[in-house]
Design an enzyme around this catalytic site. Sequence first.
Site, PDB file in Angstrom:
ATOM      1  N   CYS A 122       0.741  -1.274   0.005  1.00  0.00           N
ATOM      2  CA  CYS A 122      -0.089  -0.093   0.061  1.00  0.00           C
ATOM      3  C   CYS A 122       0.934   1.403   0.106  1.00  0.00           C
ATOM      4  O   CYS A 122       0.548   2.194  -0.959  1.00  0.00           O
ATOM      5  CB  CYS A 122      -0.985  -0.028   1.072  1.00  0.00           C
ATOM      6  SG  CYS A 122      -0.416   0.204   2.830  1.00  0.00           S
ATOM      7  N   HIS A 134      -2.768   1.008   7.149  1.00  0.00           N
ATOM      8  CA  HIS A 134      -3.212   0.907   5.678  1.00  0.00           C
ATOM      9  C   HIS A 134      -3.540   2.317   5.083  1.00  0.00           C
ATOM     10  O   HIS A 134      -3.921   3.166   5.850  1.00  0.00           O
ATOM     11  CB  HIS A 134      -4.365  -0.135   5.200  1.00  0.00           C
ATOM     12  CG  HIS A 134      -4.579  -0.257   4.028  1.00  0.00           C
ATOM     13  ND1 HIS A 134      -3.664  -1.066   3.295  1.00  0.00           N
ATOM     14  CD2 HIS A 134      -5.582   0.076   3.285  1.00  0.00           C
ATOM     15  CE1 HIS A 134      -4.264  -0.974   1.943  1.00  0.00           C
ATOM     16  NE2 HIS A 134      -5.380  -0.555   1.943  1.00  0.00           N
ATOM     17  N   HIS A 183      -6.042   1.682  -3.864  1.00  0.00           N
ATOM     18  CA  HIS A 183      -4.921   1.155  -2.986  1.00  0.00           C
ATOM     19  C   HIS A 183      -4.585  -0.304  -3.294  1.00  0.00           C
ATOM     20  O   HIS A 183      -5.182  -0.920  -4.166  1.00  0.00           O
ATOM     21  CB  HIS A 183      -5.645   1.298  -1.647  1.00  0.00           C
ATOM     22  CG  HIS A 183      -6.991   0.209  -1.318  1.00  0.00           C
ATOM     23  ND1 HIS A 183      -7.025  -0.610  -0.498  1.00  0.00           N
ATOM     24  CD2 HIS A 183      -7.941   0.227  -2.175  1.00  0.00           C
ATOM     25  CE1 HIS A 183      -8.049  -1.394  -0.590  1.00  0.00           C
ATOM     26  NE2 HIS A 183      -9.013  -0.835  -1.549  1.00  0.00           N
TER      27      HIS A 183
END
Length: 249
Positions: free
Chosen positions: A65, A117, A129
Amino acid sequence: MTFAYAAPEAQVKGFATSEEQSDPIARFASAPGEEAVGDLLLQAMSLIGVAYRFGGNSPASGLDCSGFIKYVFEKSLKVNLPRTAAEMARAGRAVERDELAAGDLVFFNTRGFRNSHAGIYLGGNKFIHAPRSGKNIEVSNMTGSYWVSRYNGARRVQRGQPVQLEAAAEHPVRSREAAAPVARATSKSKANSRNKVVAGKKSTAQKSSVKSRTSTRASAKSSKASSTKKQASAKKAPAKKTSSQKKSS
């Protein structure tokens, strides 16, 4: 007929105006933010389908990510962001949910700690993402229950300026690599404690067994000694004469 307009003095190359500072994209765009945002989002969208790989920094081998975000910002805006999501969450300035604009960074708690994240906001409650192992870069909806419950906030990076990080929190978030040794040490400590308890129980059981065997042996010895004593007493006692023996005498 074409008209040319002189740029205002405040827009001398190398200096950001107050308008540019409030709109972090403006410095890279001929129109207010649109071109730069477009480049950023096109770069991000071009990576849809690239496989997730933890620690990955290149589309050829995979991206995680934060690796995905870092790659997009470097390629499209020449902005050098920190490498981890936790560090990115300290870059730029905080943005309220109702102030989100395309190009902002959005953060979530997906691994048990804040800002574990991150993704790039696209607008319309959508963000792009690199989700997790076994998945590819994709677009998700932030209004889904999973993301709503894990949303941690957003940051807007000042493009064209050195990325400044806010001071770390009093209890900084540890990355998976940093947390691993602590987890191993905690696990080892717990294992040692369990071993000590088991050893203590085993020692107590052994002592009890030894005590029981000793008691049994002592009891057996006592019984044997008593039996031997009775036998000795029987040998010493004179034999009684029978009635016939008494008459003959």
